[in-house]
Motif scaffolding. Sequence first.
Motif, short mmCIF file in Angstrom:
data_model
loop_
_atom_site.label_atom_id
_atom_site.label_comp_id
_atom_site.label_asym_id
_atom_site.label_seq_id
_atom_site.Cartn_x
_atom_site.Cartn_y
_atom_site.Cartn_z
N ILE A 19 1.79 6.91 -6.60
CA ILE A 19 0.79 7.95 -6.95
C ILE A 19 1.38 9.34 -6.71
O ILE A 19 1.28 10.24 -7.55
CB ILE A 19 -0.50 7.73 -6.15
N ARG A 67 2.31 1.81 -3.41
CA ARG A 67 1.33 2.37 -4.35
C ARG A 67 1.14 3.86 -4.11
O ARG A 67 1.08 4.66 -5.03
CB ARG A 67 -0.02 1.63 -4.21
N LYS A 68 1.05 4.18 -2.79
CA LYS A 68 0.90 5.61 -2.45
C LYS A 68 2.09 6.41 -2.97
O LYS A 68 1.94 7.49 -3.54
CB LYS A 68 0.83 5.78 -0.92
N GLU A 113 0.84 -1.21 0.00
CA GLU A 113 0.00 0.00 0.00
C GLU A 113 0.88 1.26 0.00
O GLU A 113 0.63 2.20 -0.75
CB GLU A 113 -0.90 -0.02 1.22
#
Lengths: 670, 125
Positions: free
Chosen positions: A167, A163-164, A160
């Motif tokens: 982004i 992914r953050k 997670e």
Amino acid sequence: MTSEQKNYSITGRLTLVMLLIAFFFVAIAVVQFTANRGYVSGLTKINTINLAINLCSQSLEALNDSGNVLTEMEEKKFTGKKLDYFEENQKVIRDSLIRTIGLPGISEGTKDIIRESLHSLTRFEGSVALLYQQYQTREKDQSLETEILIARQFSNDAREYLRKAQIDLREDSDKLARQLYSDRFLPSMIVIALSMLFFVFVITIGFRVTTRIRLSVRNLAGATDRVTLGDYHFQAPILNHDEFGVLTSRFNTMTTSIQQGKDELTKNIERVHSLQTLAERLAEALRPNEAMEIAIEEGMKALKATSGSFLTLNSDGSFLELAASQGLDVEILRKWQVIPMSLDVPITESIRRNQAIFFENHEQFQKSYPTFFRDFSELRLEASAMLPLSVGKKDLGAIAFSFDTPREFGQEDKDFAVAVARQVAQALFRTQLYEKSQQAIQARDEFLSIASHELKTPLTPLKLQLQMLSRNLNSDKGLDKAKIEKTLKDSDLHFNRLSKLILNLLDISRISSGKLILSPELVSVNGLIRDLIVQLHDQLELNKVQVTFKENEEVQAVIDPVRFEQVVVNLISNALKYAPEKPLRIELTKNQLNFQVKVIDAGPGIERKDFGRIFQKFERISSVDNVGGLGLGLYITKQIVESHKGNIWVESELGKGATFICELPLRTIS
Amino acid sequence: MLAKGIVFIAHPDCQVTKLSRSQIRDMYFKKTRAWPDHTAMRFFDRPETSQVRQMFIKDILNRSSRQVDRYWIEQKFKSGDSAPSSVDNDRILQDLISRFPGSISYLPDDVPLTKNVKTIEVTGP
């Protein structure tokens, strides 16, 4: 060019445009350089971020791979070999993430997220290590589900976070790309706008400059055409106060200069022509009067004068006489008939200085000769020219021209006037010589006639006397002694007269050939004069002339006594001839250097104008018929006096007798 | 008002005793990520097919199962968040809750609770 007019410089404008172009390119270069530098660094940043994104993606993929460990454990297929693979995989992920954190241009927030991910990875690895221990030591039916879930939980956490991070990185990349675009776009727009403005500016200036140049060139070309066709008076209009304006102005100056040169040339041709005409006409003149008339007429024409006057200098140079004139009124002519040289007027001044005098206007005249200008205001002089006439060192007089309007005398005008005067002087001198030679011929003829008459006069009575003597000798009546004596005495008189005439002629001959030789000696002038009066007693008595000799003191002088006697005898004879039966006075005076003999008669007197003439050869004081003679006496007298370095002159008034004054140095002749 | 048939459990160290539905929603959707004492929050979901989860999404989340799925798919791209892990076994769930400080989950109210978990009262919307 007045101060209000603004100067315009074409080259200045062009220089300005060129400088602006240069500045423009420099500015564009600077803008482009700055923008590109930002762009390149922006691109580098984006590349770095993209690299970070890739690393995150690879890590995520690898993490999925690592996750398989848990599935295998669930399925109880896990082995020690798999653990090695897991550890290598985890090491790759960790290295990638550490490398990502170390990349430049990654925001702190993103780095923190990646660090969180690393932290989760550590816990994941720890969970897996623990799990593996349990896996190896487990009871056959022991469930490891909880442990696997916990490990999966950490793996999920790491995923997670990654992914953050991905982004965030994408957002950063997008933001940077947008920034790059806007950073590039704005300067480009400004450059385009500036370029267009600049282009318009340059085109406008270029158009204006070319228009100006075209018009100015056309203007100058037109002017050149006109000047080429001979219109030297044409002045090209000055369209603009720029370089072409300056060129046009210079062009105009040049044409004016050419015109002036042409005018000057025409003037010079006219002058040469005038001088030629003057010379031709003067060449025809035989008499001074003719020459003077021509000089005035042609001179006025040549100088464009309104009046002209010709003044001749008398023989002793004491006064000027108006000999000819044109354009002057009677009153002025009367007033200016005779001008003494002692008078301080421009015409006498010009002769004294032997230099032409010019006045361009009456103010100049008034300033130089205030008294003369006031006294003779009726002359209404504006410009005037006084030209002395001389040949060699001999002053002949002057010619004056006046103008009723002011005018300028340039050097050329002055030179021309002087050239005219020179021609006139030559002509005057020539005609005067001609006249003199004519007079000399006439005098010679007259002299020959008189001389032959005079020489013949005593011969006739002599012949008669001789015949009478002959008859008397042959007479039957015998010799009449008294008659013979009288005849001899008369004959002696006639011989004396004849011999005197011959002596005079001999003297003339000597003087003419320069053979008059003096024999000076110290003599008493008083005694000499007294003896002469005694010697001339008979003659004086015959003419009934009473002589008084006034002598104040004894005068001793070194002179030729014979020649000096001749001087005194001539002067006394002269008085006897012209003033018979009238008292005659002789005075003798002296000063420190000279002595004076004055012979004062009470005769008819002599006109002032004849003062110089009477001392000339073959001239007689008057043409009275009853007075005979050759006109040589006074001439010989003057020559003798002058050869003693002395001077002789006459003072007289018509009807009031004449005084001949003879002044000789006491000791000039050593 | 207590959710019918659902009981919320948390780590025994949890200081909070009551939570509203909206607070639970925020926790589930990871809008709230920490407890007031700054302990990281960890939500454990239940299998999609289970009755308790259906009750949970209906009563607490007030959404359909499809909406919740779509939310997490979107979030995967928007924020990188992924849906909470799902735990099937009630016992294991309680074990997990007791092992993770800051964890929270839910159970049907008829499941016997161990002493290692703390129940959270749901009050209000």
